[in-house]
Structure formats: C-alpha cells, structure tokens
Design a protein around this motif. Structure first.
Motif, PDB file in Angstrom:
ATOM      1  N   TRP A 111      18.482 -98.913 -36.653  1.00 47.93           N
ATOM      2  CA  TRP A 111      18.048 -98.602 -35.299  1.00 47.93           C
ATOM      3  C   TRP A 111      16.773 -97.780 -35.260  1.00 47.93           C
ATOM      4  CZ3 TRP A 111      19.820-101.784 -32.060  1.00 47.93           C
ATOM      5  CH2 TRP A 111      21.126-102.249 -32.125  1.00 47.93           C
ATOM      6  N   GLU A 112      16.597 -96.870 -36.226  1.00 46.45           N
ATOM      7  CA  GLU A 112      15.356 -96.094 -36.253  1.00 46.45           C
ATOM      8  C   GLU A 112      14.147 -96.985 -36.516  1.00 46.45           C
ATOM      9  OE1 GLU A 112      15.173 -92.775 -38.816  1.00 46.45           O
ATOM     10  OE2 GLU A 112      16.248 -91.435 -37.441  1.00 46.45           O
ATOM     11  N   GLN A 114      13.887-100.172 -35.763  1.00 47.95           N
ATOM     12  CA  GLN A 114      13.634-100.956 -34.563  1.00 47.95           C
ATOM     13  C   GLN A 114      12.993-100.100 -33.470  1.00 47.95           C
ATOM     14  OE1 GLN A 114      14.063-104.226 -34.590  1.00 47.95           O
ATOM     15  NE2 GLN A 114      14.871-104.082 -36.659  1.00 47.95           N
ATOM     16  N   GLY A 115      13.422 -98.835 -33.361  1.00 52.07           N
ATOM     17  CA  GLY A 115      12.837 -97.953 -32.365  1.00 52.07           C
ATOM     18  C   GLY A 115      11.368 -97.650 -32.632  1.00 52.07           C
ATOM     19  N   ARG A 116      10.997 -97.527 -33.913  1.00 54.14           N
ATOM     20  CA  ARG A 116       9.589 -97.285 -34.240  1.00 54.14           C
ATOM     21  C   ARG A 116       8.729 -98.501 -33.922  1.00 54.14           C
ATOM     22  NH1 ARG A 116      10.900 -94.686 -40.174  1.00 54.14           N
ATOM     23  NH2 ARG A 116      11.736 -92.679 -39.417  1.00 54.14           N
ATOM     24  N   LEU A 120       8.831 -96.610 -28.080  1.00 54.28           N
ATOM     25  CA  LEU A 120       9.360 -96.204 -26.791  1.00 54.28           C
ATOM     26  C   LEU A 120       9.148 -94.713 -26.577  1.00 54.28           C
ATOM     27  CD1 LEU A 120      12.757 -98.111 -27.060  1.00 54.28           C
ATOM     28  CD2 LEU A 120      10.735 -98.887 -25.810  1.00 54.28           C
ATOM     29  N   LYS A 124      13.772 -93.058 -23.612  1.00 57.66           N
ATOM     30  CA  LYS A 124      14.205 -94.435 -23.859  1.00 57.66           C
ATOM     31  C   LYS A 124      14.655 -94.630 -25.302  1.00 57.66           C
ATOM     32  CE  LYS A 124      11.734 -96.954 -20.274  1.00 57.66           C
ATOM     33  NZ  LYS A 124      10.813 -98.076 -19.977  1.00 57.66           N
ATOM     34  N   THR A 125      14.041 -93.905 -26.234  1.00 64.94           N
ATOM     35  CA  THR A 125      14.463 -94.002 -27.637  1.00 64.94           C
ATOM     36  C   THR A 125      15.887 -93.499 -27.816  1.00 64.94           C
ATOM     37  OG1 THR A 125      12.178 -93.716 -28.376  1.00 64.94           O
ATOM     38  CG2 THR A 125      13.913 -93.321 -29.989  1.00 64.94           C
ATOM     39  N   PHE A 128      18.184 -96.020 -26.367  1.00 63.74           N
ATOM     40  CA  PHE A 128      18.220 -97.188 -27.242  1.00 63.74           C
ATOM     41  C   PHE A 128      19.162 -96.961 -28.419  1.00 63.74           C
ATOM     42  CE2 PHE A 128      16.433 -99.521 -30.917  1.00 63.74           C
ATOM     43  CZ  PHE A 128      16.534-100.814 -30.429  1.00 63.74           C
ATOM     44  N   TYR A 129      19.102 -95.777 -29.006  1.00 68.75           N
ATOM     45  CA  TYR A 129      20.005 -95.452 -30.124  1.00 68.75           C
ATOM     46  C   TYR A 129      21.456 -95.418 -29.671  1.00 68.75           C
ATOM     47  CZ  TYR A 129      15.826 -94.095 -32.765  1.00 68.75           C
ATOM     48  OH  TYR A 129      14.621 -94.094 -33.409  1.00 68.75           O
TER      49      TYR A 129
END
Length: 378
Positions: A111-112, A114-116, A120, A124-125, A128-129
């Motif tokens: 997930w980290e 994908q967040g990078r 975001l 939102k980050t 998202f997590y």
C-alpha cells in the motif's frame, strides 16, 4: 579540507539515525520485528517438551473433543470438534500479533508503494491506507465465511441457523474463523498507537473497532456461531464494496455500477440481517429451549431472555444505525445534487438573459449609427 570530495547522495548517503533502543519511537518503527520475535519464541516452544504444553495454548485451538459420527453410508469415523473456554483468549492474543505483523508487512510492501505512485495528499493517503487494509480483510472474511456456510449447510433452510442451538461443539474451521475475526478487530486498537493516528480520528475508529469486537465476541461466547457467521458474511460483503468504492473515489475513478451495487446490497443485506435476527431471537430460539440442559459456560447454553434480548438489541440497533446513516447520506447527496442542478439552470438562464440584453444593445447601437448616417444626407 581543501581536497575533500562530496560523496553522492543515495547509496553512500548517511543513513537516518535510529531512535534509542528502549524508546517509544524505536518500538513504533520496529513493532513488526518485535512481535515477530515474540511469535517465533512461542513457536520455538513447541519444539521442547517442557514448554510445548504452554506454547500449544497460543498456537492451536483449545478444548478439542473426538466424536464418532456416522455418515449417509453408515460409515463411522472420528471427528475432532472444539468447545469454548478461557484459554481461547491465549490463541486470540497470538493471532492478534500475527495480524499486526501481516498488517505491517502488507502496508509497507504494497500500500505504501501504491500511495507513493498516486502522489496523494496526507489526508487522502491516510484514507487510502485505511480502505486498503480493510478491503483485503472484508474480502477474505466474506469468502471464507460463505464457503463455511455453504459447506456446512448452515442456512438451508434458514431455520437451520438456530434449530440446533447451542452450536457447540464446532469444527476447526468455524472456531478459527471467529478467533481470526476477534484477532483482527483487537489488533486494530493498538494499531491506532503504532500508526500514529490523528487525535480527531482515534475516537471514531476506536468506537468502530470496539463495536465489531464486542459483536464477534458475544456471538462466540454465547454460542450463536451460525447466526453470527451469517450476519458477519452479509455485513462484511457490504463493507467490502464500500471500501472498494472508497479506494476508487480516492484514486479518481468513480465507477457508477459499484456505487449502485453498494446502495442496493446495503439495503438488502441490512434488511435481511434485521429480519433474520428478529425471527431467530424472538421466535426461533424460544422454541428451542430445553429445560434439561442447564444454562452456563459448561453446556454452552445461553438460550434465555436475559441473553437473547440484548443480542437482538445490539444487532438491530447497529443495523438500523447503518440504514439511517445510508438514508441520511443519500438524502443529503440528493439535495446537494438538486441544488447544484438548480444553480446550473439559474446560471444558464442568467447567461441567456445577458445575451439577449447584449443583442438588444447591439441592435440599438446599429439603429443609432444608421440614423446618424441618414441625418447629414437629409
């Protein structure tokens, strides 16, 4: 030093200094490694005869009994079933640590990253997590619970959910299902500290985690295994769709079909849960009372009004709260959409009126120019 060479950043860059060994920051940064070591020590205890009886209470389900069962072909075979007891808390504690480790690993390596990539904002980050961790759990628990229900034929017909109460002893997979559910909701409570959740988010999340943990624990302790599994499968299915829709909204891909499916499935599943709960706790279970079976943890029989009515009140209140929240959200979004459309229509009407006024002004100017040209000729 006049001839010093600047080392390039990256591979030879100076590493970030770590926190002191016994500090809180060190524990937060390395909590997955700490809990992994604890779990490894418990698993190593299985290898030695002196500590195996202690370690097995954490790793394996307890209170197993062997029962001879006869199948349709009149073949007798031994089946291992499980009861409920205080030592289940040790197993739940162990699998709570397993959930913490899995949460940290999945968060860091998937997930980290994908967040990078999405780049975001901080708010939102975080959302998202949260959605990402929940969507995996809801999907796995829904599929596993549905498979157990179909395999054990617990709701064919629906009265099978309460007809054989108390639902004890249970199979291995049924007991592990509830232990993993309790471990998941229990591990989310320390995760608020380990992930440094914001103060304004802690209360809302803590209430959610405590309510879910209390519902799972109540259905497990009081022996409503089949009813609880049926409720959790329906509830987790809706939560899976909502979490998936939340991820798509954060990413910026709004799929209208998923949102429609969320709305329809929420109404249907919550109505089904409410109907089954009322049928079971008000009509089905009172007909299954057996005065020969005493009430208590030894027999697993809690089919008394003092237990049935609070269980019904808990399930019904939470279900009605979800329905009310959904209805109020839909009405709010409908009003906002209506106001937005009326504002757009009003703006368009004003633009049309302005265009008409501008055209009239232009016509007047042309008429004035024509009249001014005709006056000298006269």
């Amino acid at each position: 030093f006049p001839y010093a060479i600047d080392m390039p950043a990256g591979r030879y860059a100076k590493k970030k200094s770590q926190a002191p060994f016994f500090s809180q920051q060190f524990f937060i940064d390395n909590h997955a490694d700490v809990f992994s070591c604890v779990c490894m020590v418990i698993c190593l205890g299985l290898m030695f005869q002196v500590t195996s009886h202690i370690a097995v209470a954490f790793v394996a389900p307890q209170y197993n009994t062997t029962i001879n069962q006869t199948n349709e072909k009149n073949e007798t075979r031994e089946t291992v079933l499980y009861s409920i007891g205080i030592r289940d808390s040790y197993t739940t504690f162990f699998y709570t640590m397993i959930w913490i480790i899995a949460h940290a690993v999945f968060h860091e390596y998937f997930w980290e990253k994908q967040g990078r990539k999405l780049r975001l904002s901080k708010t939102k980050t975080t959302e998202f997590y949260d959605y990402g961790n929940l969507v995996v759990f809801y999907f796995a628990s829904t599929v596993a619970g549905a498979v157990i229900l179909f395999k054990q034929e617990h709701f064919m017909p629906p009265s099978q959910l309460w007809r054989q109460y108390p639902d004890l002893p249970v199979s291995f997979i049924e007991k592990m299902y509830f232990i993993l559910l309790m471990g998941f909701w229990a591990h989310n409570i320390p995760e608020l500290y380990l992930t440094k959740a914001k103060k304004e988010e802690i209360q809302k999340k803590l209430v959610l985690y405590v309510i879910n943990l209390s519902l799972v624990l109540a259905h497990y302790v009081f022996g409503f295994i089949r009813l609880g599994m049926f409720f959790f499968v329906l509830h987790n299915f809706v939560e899976f769709l909502q979490s998936l829709d939340g991820i798509l909204q954060i990413v910026g891909k709004r799929v209208r079909s998923i949102r429609t499916l969320c709305s329809v499935s929420l109404v249907l599943t919550k109505t089904t849960i409410l109907a089954v709960a009322m049928a079971a706790y008000l009509f089905g279970l009172p007909n299954q009372t057996n005065p020969d079976i005493p009430t208590g943890f030894e027999t697993g029989n809690f089919n008394v009004p003092a237990i049935r009515f609070p269980m019904l009140a808990g399930v019904a209140s939470i279900t009605l709260l979800h329905l009310w929240t959904f209805i109020s959200t839909q009405l709010k979004s409908y009003n906002e959409e209506r106001d937005r459309r009326s504002a757009i229509a009003h703006d368009r009407q004003q633009q049309k009126e302005q265009k008409k006024k501008q055209e009239e002004i232009r016509k007047r100017k042309k008429m004035a120019a024509v009249e001014s040209e005709q006056e000298p000729e006269k």
